[in-house]
Design an enzyme around this catalytic site. Structure first.
Site, PDB file in Angstrom:
ATOM      1  N   ASN A  27       0.824  -1.204   0.000  1.00 24.63           N
ATOM      2  CA  ASN A  27       0.000   0.000   0.000  1.00 24.63           C
ATOM      3  C   ASN A  27       0.863   1.262   0.000  1.00 24.63           C
ATOM      4  O   ASN A  27       2.100   1.198   0.078  1.00 24.63           O
ATOM      5  CB  ASN A  27      -0.951  -0.031   1.201  1.00 24.63           C
ATOM      6  CG  ASN A  27      -2.293   0.594   0.876  1.00 24.63           C
ATOM      7  OD1 ASN A  27      -2.353   1.596   0.163  1.00 24.63           O
ATOM      8  ND2 ASN A  27      -3.359   0.009   1.391  1.00 24.63           N
ATOM      9  N   HIS A  58      22.966   0.598  13.861  1.00 22.19           N
ATOM     10  CA  HIS A  58      24.337   0.895  14.264  1.00 22.19           C
ATOM     11  C   HIS A  58      24.657   0.159  15.549  1.00 22.19           C
ATOM     12  O   HIS A  58      23.757  -0.103  16.359  1.00 22.19           O
ATOM     13  CB  HIS A  58      24.508   2.407  14.537  1.00 22.19           C
ATOM     14  CG  HIS A  58      24.258   3.251  13.335  1.00 22.19           C
ATOM     15  ND1 HIS A  58      25.267   3.653  12.485  1.00 22.19           N
ATOM     16  CD2 HIS A  58      23.119   3.769  12.823  1.00 22.19           C
ATOM     17  CE1 HIS A  58      24.750   4.380  11.507  1.00 22.19           C
ATOM     18  NE2 HIS A  58      23.442   4.470  11.695  1.00 22.19           N
ATOM     19  N   ALA A 103      -1.289  -2.987  13.397  1.00 21.27           N
ATOM     20  CA  ALA A 103      -0.902  -1.609  13.085  1.00 21.27           C
ATOM     21  C   ALA A 103      -0.003  -1.055  14.194  1.00 21.27           C
ATOM     22  O   ALA A 103      -0.251  -1.274  15.382  1.00 21.27           O
ATOM     23  CB  ALA A 103      -2.158  -0.752  12.954  1.00 21.27           C
ATOM     24  N   ARG A 123       4.728  -8.589  20.328  1.00 21.61           N
ATOM     25  CA  ARG A 123       4.618  -9.885  21.015  1.00 21.61           C
ATOM     26  C   ARG A 123       3.490 -10.675  20.368  1.00 21.61           C
ATOM     27  O   ARG A 123       2.521 -10.085  19.884  1.00 21.61           O
ATOM     28  CB  ARG A 123       4.276  -9.691  22.488  1.00 21.61           C
ATOM     29  CG  ARG A 123       5.179  -8.747  23.210  1.00 21.61           C
ATOM     30  CD  ARG A 123       6.135  -9.513  24.120  1.00 21.61           C
ATOM     31  NE  ARG A 123       6.907  -8.576  24.927  1.00 21.61           N
ATOM     32  CZ  ARG A 123       8.232  -8.509  24.950  1.00 21.61           C
ATOM     33  NH1 ARG A 123       8.953  -9.329  24.212  1.00 21.61           N
ATOM     34  NH2 ARG A 123       8.859  -7.644  25.706  1.00 21.61           N
TER      35      ARG A 123
HETATM   36  C1  LIG Z   1      -4.677  -6.585  14.857  1.00 26.68           C
HETATM   37  C2  LIG Z   1      -6.001  -6.283  14.165  1.00 26.68           C
HETATM   38  C3  LIG Z   1      -6.018  -6.959  12.786  1.00 26.68           C
HETATM   39  C4  LIG Z   1      -7.167  -6.812  14.997  1.00 26.68           C
HETATM   40  O1  LIG Z   1      -7.152  -8.214  15.066  1.00 26.68           O
HETATM   41  P1  LIG Z   1      -8.231  -8.981  15.939  1.00 26.68           P
HETATM   42  O2  LIG Z   1      -7.895 -10.443  15.933  1.00 26.68           O
HETATM   43  O3  LIG Z   1      -9.603  -8.598  15.483  1.00 26.68           O
HETATM   44  O4  LIG Z   1      -7.900  -8.442  17.366  1.00 26.68           O
HETATM   45  P2  LIG Z   1      -8.849  -7.801  18.458  1.00 26.68           P
HETATM   46  O5  LIG Z   1      -9.431  -6.512  17.954  1.00 26.68           O
HETATM   47  O6  LIG Z   1      -9.768  -8.887  18.954  1.00 26.68           O
HETATM   48  O7  LIG Z   1      -7.795  -7.443  19.590  1.00 26.68           O
HETATM   49  C5  LIG Z   1      -7.074  -8.430  20.282  1.00 26.68           C
HETATM   50  C6  LIG Z   1      -6.179  -7.705  21.273  1.00 26.68           C
HETATM   51  O8  LIG Z   1      -5.160  -7.033  20.526  1.00 26.68           O
HETATM   52  C7  LIG Z   1      -5.153  -5.634  20.830  1.00 26.68           C
HETATM   53  N1  LIG Z   1      -4.827  -4.914  19.611  1.00 26.68           N
HETATM   54  C8  LIG Z   1      -5.538  -4.846  18.463  1.00 26.68           C
HETATM   55  N2  LIG Z   1      -4.895  -4.101  17.560  1.00 26.68           N
HETATM   56  C9  LIG Z   1      -3.740  -3.688  18.148  1.00 26.68           C
HETATM   57  C10 LIG Z   1      -2.673  -2.882  17.711  1.00 26.68           C
HETATM   58  N3  LIG Z   1      -2.656  -2.362  16.481  1.00 26.68           N
HETATM   59  N4  LIG Z   1      -1.640  -2.693  18.565  1.00 26.68           N
HETATM   60  C11 LIG Z   1      -1.673  -3.220  19.814  1.00 26.68           C
HETATM   61  N5  LIG Z   1      -2.668  -3.999  20.286  1.00 26.68           N
HETATM   62  C12 LIG Z   1      -3.707  -4.214  19.451  1.00 26.68           C
HETATM   63  C13 LIG Z   1      -6.574  -5.347  21.304  1.00 26.68           C
HETATM   64  O9  LIG Z   1      -6.624  -4.199  22.125  1.00 26.68           O
HETATM   65  C14 LIG Z   1      -6.883  -6.612  22.060  1.00 26.68           C
HETATM   66  O10 LIG Z   1      -6.271  -6.563  23.322  1.00 26.68           O
HETATM   67  P3  LIG Z   1      -7.021  -7.161  24.642  1.00 26.68           P
HETATM   68  O11 LIG Z   1      -7.195  -8.647  24.342  1.00 26.68           O
HETATM   69  O12 LIG Z   1      -6.047  -6.879  25.739  1.00 26.68           O
HETATM   70  O13 LIG Z   1      -8.309  -6.436  24.718  1.00 26.68           O
HETATM   71  C15 LIG Z   1      -6.227  -4.771  14.022  1.00 26.68           C
HETATM   72  O14 LIG Z   1      -6.338  -4.159  15.307  1.00 26.68           O
HETATM   73  C16 LIG Z   1      -5.140  -4.081  13.227  1.00 26.68           C
HETATM   74  O15 LIG Z   1      -4.094  -3.669  13.735  1.00 26.68           O
HETATM   75  N6  LIG Z   1      -5.452  -3.948  11.932  1.00 26.68           N
HETATM   76  C17 LIG Z   1      -4.600  -3.294  10.995  1.00 26.68           C
HETATM   77  C18 LIG Z   1      -5.433  -2.269  10.212  1.00 26.68           C
HETATM   78  C19 LIG Z   1      -4.617  -1.582   9.196  1.00 26.68           C
HETATM   79  O16 LIG Z   1      -3.430  -1.393   9.358  1.00 26.68           O
HETATM   80  N7  LIG Z   1      -5.277  -1.222   8.102  1.00 26.68           N
HETATM   81  C20 LIG Z   1      -4.658  -0.546   6.980  1.00 26.68           C
HETATM   82  C21 LIG Z   1      -3.774  -1.422   6.159  1.00 26.68           C
HETATM   83  S1  LIG Z   1      -4.572  -2.706   5.290  1.00 26.68           S
END
Ligand SMILES: CC(C)(COP(=O)(O)OP(=O)(O)OC[C@H]1O[C@@H](n2cnc3c(N)ncnc32)[C@H](O)[C@@H]1OP(=O)(O)O)[C@@H](O)C(=O)NCCC(=O)NCCS
Length: 129
Positions: A27, A58, A103, A123
C-alpha cells in the site's frame, strides 16, 4: 528488483534489492531502507500504508557518538502475511508465513508462523488458525 505483485504510489525504495511475490500488494507510502541488503516479501501478502522496512542500524558507540559502526541485515517476509499500517520491521527480522502484524507494531525479532503480533516490541498475542 523482482516485482510480481502490486506496488501503490509514494513508496520509497533506497535500492533495487527488493523481491515482491505474486498476489502481494504494497500500500501507499511504504519505505524500504536497503542500500546493500535485500528485502524479500513472499506471495499473497498485504502490506499496509507507511510500513517501514528498516535494514540499517548501528552498534551503540561511546557517549561521543552513539550511532557507531553501521550494521545492515536483510528482512524476509513469508507467504500470506498481513502487515498493518505504520508497523516497523527492524533489521534481520524474518516474519513467518501466515502472520498478522498489528498496526503500529515494532517487530524486533523473528516471528513463528500463523500468529498475531502486536505492540512495541511486538509480542505474539494470538495463535491464528
Ligand atoms: C490486529 C487487528 C487486525 C485486529 O485483530 P483482531 O484479531 O480482530 O484483534 P482484536 O481486535 O480482537 O484485539 C485483540 C487484542 O489485541 C489488541 N490490539 C488490536 N490491535 C492492536 C494494535 N494495532 N496494537 C496493539 N494492540 C492491538 C486489542 O486491544 C486486544 O487486546 P485485549 O485482548 O487486551 O483487549 C487490528 O487491530 C489491526 O491492527 N489492523 C490493521 C489495520 C490496518 O493497518 N489497516 C490498513 C492497512 S490494510
Amino acid at each position: 528488483m523482482k516485482v510480481e505483485g502490486k506496488i501503490y504510489h509514494s513508496c520509497y525504495f533506497h535500492s533495487t534489492k527488493v523481491k515482491v511475490g505474486r498476489g502481494t500488494w504494497i500500500n501507499t507510502g511504504c519505505f524500504f531502507d536497503n542500500l546493500l541488503t535485500e528485502v524479500s516479501i513472499g506471495e499473497n501478502c498485504g502490506i499496509g500504508q507507511q510500513v517501514m522496512f528498516c535494514m540499517n542500524t548501528h552498534e551503540i558507540g561511546t557517549a561521543e557518538m552513539r550511532a557507531s559502526t553501521k550494521i545492515q541485515a536483510p528482512i524476509k517476509v513469508g507467504n500470506g502475511v498481513w502487515i498493518g499500517t505504520r508497523a516497523v520491521i527492524l533489521p534481520g527480522v524474518s516474519i513467518a508465513d501466515g502472520c498478522v502484524i498489528a498496526a503500529g507494531a515494532v517487530v524486533t525479532r523473528d516471528t513463528e508462523p500463523n500468529g498475531l503480533y502486536a505492540g512495541v516490541p511486538a509480542r505474539r498475542i494470538k495463535d491464528l488458525p
